[in-house]
Motif scaffolding. Structure first.
Motif, short mmCIF file in Angstrom:
data_model
loop_
_atom_site.label_atom_id
_atom_site.label_comp_id
_atom_site.label_asym_id
_atom_site.label_seq_id
_atom_site.Cartn_x
_atom_site.Cartn_y
_atom_site.Cartn_z
N SER A 55 80.58 48.32 29.83
CA SER A 55 79.67 48.04 28.71
C SER A 55 78.21 48.11 29.14
O SER A 55 77.37 48.70 28.45
CB SER A 55 79.97 46.66 28.12
OG SER A 55 81.24 46.63 27.53
N LEU A 56 77.88 47.53 30.30
CA LEU A 56 76.50 47.54 30.76
C LEU A 56 76.04 48.96 31.09
O LEU A 56 74.93 49.37 30.72
CB LEU A 56 76.34 46.64 31.98
CG LEU A 56 74.93 46.55 32.58
CD1 LEU A 56 73.92 46.11 31.53
CD2 LEU A 56 74.90 45.60 33.78
N SER A 57 76.88 49.72 31.78
CA SER A 57 76.50 51.10 32.12
C SER A 57 76.32 51.94 30.87
O SER A 57 75.40 52.75 30.77
CB SER A 57 77.54 51.74 33.05
OG SER A 57 78.80 51.81 32.44
N MET A 58 77.20 51.74 29.89
CA MET A 58 77.08 52.48 28.63
C MET A 58 75.84 52.06 27.85
O MET A 58 75.23 52.88 27.16
CB MET A 58 78.33 52.26 27.78
CG MET A 58 79.58 52.90 28.34
SD MET A 58 79.43 54.69 28.49
CE MET A 58 81.13 55.15 28.79
N ALA A 59 75.46 50.79 27.96
CA ALA A 59 74.24 50.33 27.28
C ALA A 59 73.01 51.03 27.85
O ALA A 59 72.11 51.45 27.11
CB ALA A 59 74.10 48.82 27.43
#
Length: 409
Positions: A55-59
């Motif tokens: 989720s963080l990398s995609m954000a």
């Protein structure tokens, strides 16, 4: 515009290259290794950490991709940024080989970097499609890319299989780094060269302002807006399935690593078959109709997954799911290409990436939270089915997605 075989082959080979990451690192082997061996997943904690990392990398990708897409258009840096992001991913994947049990934060940081490089590079990779293919071939070229990509997944998994069976996980990550690097070389050599543009600072400012303009422009148009909203929802489901399917199979159904690889090879084979069979129909029937058929299949598959108890049942279900995987991705990309204004491909695909990667922020977090709170992954599976069904309903109301040509010679 005529098809340039060198452009098409090198473009599809990049899909072959990065599919080694998608298969081994993002989907099959590393998620289970990180969740179960590095973190520990007895109470769902591994699910939670893996969901957070994705989720963080995609954000980060979601926030940066439309702006970088504008820079690639006006600064002439499309291929350079593709190289930079690829190098970032390859370096991070190679570094996974130093991980040991309990190195939760280190693994978290490395997978964020690897995923950022992989997903960020796709913005620039996708933006080449309208540049190398005339509209009447875009559906087929898009499907060819996914088809070759699935072949890359199968080959990389076959290479990984003996390493995993021997417990040589650190060598497996190094193999993926080499595979990704080697087969991406043709793209850097033969895809259309960057055209000299504005300075980086000027291009950055122009890219930022034009991207805001593109966002407002797309938002003001009813049909593209509805399409992107539908895509946001059902791509959330697609991403979550890819991210957590192997962990579900290992944790809930007791699949061993070598069984996961064999299962995924079967899935990729059926996905390759689906992409091949549906390549022409995307142009002939229209990408909208093909996407809807695929989403109907996916909704049924995820509902059925909730009830599965035995391994053989999951084998059958996963094989059916594979048929719709490449089809829905290729059809969606071809559908969106119909909305793009010529010369602004990177901007539009930056927004496309923003929406797609934003969806991958919500789904993995919801899956991880439901898994921890219920102490079971089954309620999380049902949440995926809801996303598929909602996206399907909205997509069915979008005008467009008609056949690219009336008759294919």
């Amino acid at each position: 515009m005529n098809l340039n075989k060198k452009h098409i082959i090198s473009w599809t080979l990049f899909d072959f290259a990065n599919s080694s990451y998608s298969a081994v690192i993002a989907a099959v082997v590393f998620p289970v290794y990180y969740a179960n061996s590095i973190v520990g997943n007895e109470t769902g904690l591994g699910d939670l950490w893996w969901g957070r990392a994705i989720s963080l990398s995609m954000a980060i990708v979601a926030l940066s991709s439309p702006f970088l897409g504008g820079i690639s258009d006006y600064g002439g840096l499309r291929k350079r940024f593709l190289f930079f992001y690829t190098a970032l991913s390859v370096t991070a994947v190679a570094s996974l080989s130093v991980l040991e049990k309990g190195m939760i934060v280190e693994g978290f940081a490395l997978i964020i970097a690897a995923n950022l490089g992989m997903e960020g590079g796709l913005v620039f990779y996708n933006s080449f499609l309208p540049r190398i293919s005339p509209r009447e071939y875009q559906g087929r070229v898009s499907a060819w890319g996914f088809l070759v990509g699935y072949a890359g997944s199968i080959v990389s998994l076959l290479v990984a299989l003996p390493l995993v069976k021997a417990g040589r996980f650190e060598v497996t990550w190094l193999m993926v780094a080499v595979f990704f690097s080697l087969f991406s070389i043709p793209a850097f050599l033969f895809l259309p060269e960057d055209v000299k543009g504005d300075s980086l600072a000027r291009a950055g400012f122009k890219g930022f302002s034009y991207t805001l303009k593109t966002l407002r422009e797309i938002w003001s148009k009813k049909e593209p807006r509805k399409f992107l909203f539908a895509y946001l929802i059902y791509q959330d489901a697609v991403n979550t399935v890819i991210i957590f399917s192997s962990i579900f199979a290992a944790t809930t159904l007791g699949f061993k690593p070598q069984e996961l690889i064999a299962l995924y090879i079967v899935v990729q084979t059926t996905a390759l078959l689906g992409a091949f069979v549906m390549a022409k129909p995307i142009d002939l029937w229209g990408p909208k109709k093909v996407a809807i058929i695929s989403l109907l299949m996916w909704t049924s598959v995820t509902v059925a997954a909730f009830f599965i108890q035995m391994k053989y049942q999951f084998w059958i279900l996963a094989s059916c799911a594979g048929l719709g995987l490449g089809t829905v991705q290729a059809a969606t990309r071809a559908f969106y290409a119909q909305f793009i204004i010529k010369g602004r491909e990177a901007e539009y695909f930056g927004v496309y990436s923003l929406v797609g990667k934003s969806s991958a922020i919500i789904g993995p977090l919801i899956f991880g939270l439901l898994s921890v709170n219920f102490g079971s992954q089954r309620p999380a599976i049902l949440s995926i089915a809801i996303f598929f069904l909602t996206g399907l309903i909205i997509l069915s109301t979008v005008k467009g997605g008609e056949p690219n040509i009336k008759k294919i010679p």
